[in-house]
Design an enzyme around this catalytic site. Structure first.
Site, mmCIF file in Angstrom:
data_model
loop_
_atom_site.group_PDB
_atom_site.id
_atom_site.type_symbol
_atom_site.label_atom_id
_atom_site.label_comp_id
_atom_site.label_asym_id
_atom_site.label_seq_id
_atom_site.Cartn_x
_atom_site.Cartn_y
_atom_site.Cartn_z
ATOM 1 N N GLU A 65 44.228 35.918 42.483
ATOM 2 C CA GLU A 65 44.586 34.386 42.906
ATOM 3 C C GLU A 65 45.024 35.597 44.273
ATOM 4 O OE1 GLU A 65 46.763 30.957 44.118
ATOM 5 O OE2 GLU A 65 46.968 31.063 42.233
ATOM 6 N N SER A 66 45.797 37.188 43.826
ATOM 7 C CA SER A 66 45.897 37.496 45.552
ATOM 8 C C SER A 66 44.711 37.831 45.831
ATOM 9 C CB SER A 66 46.726 38.810 45.251
ATOM 10 O OG SER A 66 48.220 38.564 44.340
#
Length: 140
Positions: A65-66
């Protein structure tokens, strides 16, 4: 237009200025490469494990997700914001030590939606997890 500085400054510099956030910092995530077409980051296994010593599946997802959210925001550009609306992961192998690497590539880069796939592998190049994230892009 993007929120990148002038053309002589690259995406890595933009990402370094923006940062990944407190959670990613605590997990030891570090950028290696950052462009619209490919983002790469590493994360240590140590400190990101389950009680039995395996890399925590949620840690893979945080890495994915980062990378995916930052890549979508780079694509979105100035005056726009990409926010995650869906994420899924398939874990196919476990890591118990060393460093894992996430490689994020776009599946779709549209005006209102960006989809990225993140392949996480170990130091031997074996795929550990495959993450797909969809970000909605909206005007600020």
């Amino acid at each position: 237009m993007s929120d990148l500085p002038p053309a002589d400054v690259n995406g890595m510099e933009w990402a370094a200025r923006r940062g990944l956030g407190a959670l990613a910092d605590k997990m030891g995530i570090e950028f290696v490469e950052f462009t619209v077409d490919r983002c790469v980051a590493t994360m240590p296994v140590e400190g990101n494990t389950q009680p039995v010593g395996l890399m925590h599946g949620g840690a893979y997802v945080v890495l994915g997700e980062s990378l995916g959210s930052m890549a979508a925001n780079l694509h979105a550009g100035h005056g726009r914001l990409a926010v995650g609306v869906d994420i899924n992961a398939t874990h196919t192998r476990s890591a118990t030590s060393g460093i894992v690497t996430g490689v994020c590539t776009p599946v779709h880069l549209g005006r209102s939606v960006a989809v990225h796939e993140i392949a996480v592998s170990d130091e031997e190049g074996r795929r550990l997890s495959t993450i797909r994230i969809t970000n909605m892009i909206r005007d600020l």
